[in-house]
Design an enzyme around this catalytic site. Structure first.
Site, PDB file in Angstrom:
ATOM      1  CG  ASP A  10      -0.187  -0.045   2.537  1.00  0.00           C
ATOM      2  OD1 ASP A  10       0.966  -0.511   2.579  1.00  0.00           O
ATOM      3  OD2 ASP A  10      -0.752   0.420   3.550  1.00  0.00           O
ATOM      4  CG  ASP A  15       4.285   0.196   1.767  1.00  0.00           C
ATOM      5  OD1 ASP A  15       3.711  -0.901   1.741  1.00  0.00           O
ATOM      6  OD2 ASP A  15       4.004   1.087   2.587  1.00  0.00           O
ATOM      7  CG  ASP A 245       6.036  -1.747   4.917  1.00  0.00           C
ATOM      8  OD1 ASP A 245       5.515  -2.543   5.718  1.00  0.00           O
ATOM      9  OD2 ASP A 245       5.413  -0.827   4.369  1.00  0.00           O
TER      10      ASP A 245
END
Ligand SMILES: [Ca+2]
Length: 313
Positions: A10, A15, A245
């Site tokens: 996402d 990320d 992440d």
């Protein structure tokens, strides 16, 4: 050539770092990035993902648009952390060509690619698990074709970061997380919130040794993290910077990054007034069920630091 990987994300700031780590790593062959609603709206997630790949000169990696809400239709975002666009609202970024976005749905791409490479795909999920839950509802065998699934999400001590009891990715789509934990048949490694907080990077290292790396990727990381660094350092008064992440991706790239792990049966609370989305770990085997996940408890922060530094060169 290298580990075949699908990244489901996402794309917010964490990320972005994890994607850069994977696509610039010599031993990783990223077959697809599949996008899901989460840190930002799905269209911003897709745009951010294309922007990250463009910055890395990896625009050939296909990007797929996935689910636009959670399974129940509820939408929660993290714009107070990641900015309105999910990537720190940097003003001077040029427009991104959205025609590069694939037409196939993310969940269908996951089904197709695992058919094409059965048993070979390492899946790294760094957002709500909606795309994976939809994939298994379309094709019940999809998980048996995945080599290993790494999930950044959930919590093991009941300490929430989105509600009092739940971690963001699991709280955004608890039903999807519950489906994946209970129905996926591939080995699953979970990097929970508490493991991400178990170590971190000093502000001195972040500011003096990392974000001042004068390359296009270094400048990109400096720009997109400007707001979040201020938020963590000054508003939250955190002594260390961490990127959940990136930690999860580091474990997926090099399993020795996980220094302490435990197998356990884990599921997700769906009904609790205060605890919806909390990951429930049956540490004392009260339910009599065999372990379904391997939970990472601690990580080797210097190895992650080396990967974060190396990816900007
Ligand atoms: Ca994420």
């Amino acid at each position: 050539m290298g580990t075949k990987m699908i990244i489901d994300c996402d794309t917010g700031i964490d990320d972005a770092q994890a994607i850069i780590m994977a696509v610039t790593h010599d031993n990783i062959d990223v077959k697809a990035v599949t996008c899901v609603n989460g840190n930002a709206s799905i269209d911003n997630v897709c745009r951010n993902t294309l922007r990250v790949l463009h910055t890395c000169q990896k625009s050939q990696v296909p990007v797929y648009k996935g689910c636009i809400t959670s399974l129940t239709g509820e939408v929660l975002m993290a714009q107070h952390v990641h900015g309105g666009d999910g990537l720190g609202d940097v003003k001077h970024f040029p427009e991104i060509d959205m025609t590069n976005l694939q037409k196939e749905h993310a969940s269908l791409a996951i089904i197709r690619l695992t058919n094409q490479y059965p048993g070979e795909i390492t899946m790294v999920a760094m957002g709500p698990l909606t795309n994976l839950a939809v994939a298994i509802r379309i094709d019940p065998d999809v998980s048996s074709r995945i080599k290993r699934l790494f999930i950044m999400g959930g919590n093991i001590e009941g300490k929430g970061n989105t509600s009092p009891a739940a971690e963001f990715n699991f709280r955004v789509d608890p039903e999807a997380a519950c489906i994946v934990l209970n129905e996926f048949r591939c080995p699953i490694t979970i990097i929970p919130w508490e493991a991400c907080l178990s170590a971190g990077f000093t502000w001195d290292w972040v500011e003096q040794k990392w974000i001042n790396t004068d390359t296009p990727k270094g400048n990109f990381i400096r720009d997109i993290t400007a707001t979040i660094r201020n938020f963590y350092k000054n508003d939250m008064r955190r002594s260390l910077y961490t990127s959940c992440d990136a930690v999860a991706m580091a474990v997926a790239i090099d399993y020795s990054v996980a220094t302490d792990t435990q197998d356990v049966y884990a599921t997700v609370e769906l009904a609790g007034t205060y605890t919806k989305g909390q990951m429930i770990c049956d540490w004392r085997k009260k339910l009599g069920k065999p372990p379904n996940v391997c939970v990472v408890l601690k990580y080797h922060h210097e190895k992650v630091q080396d990967l974060l530094k190396g990816m900007l060169m």
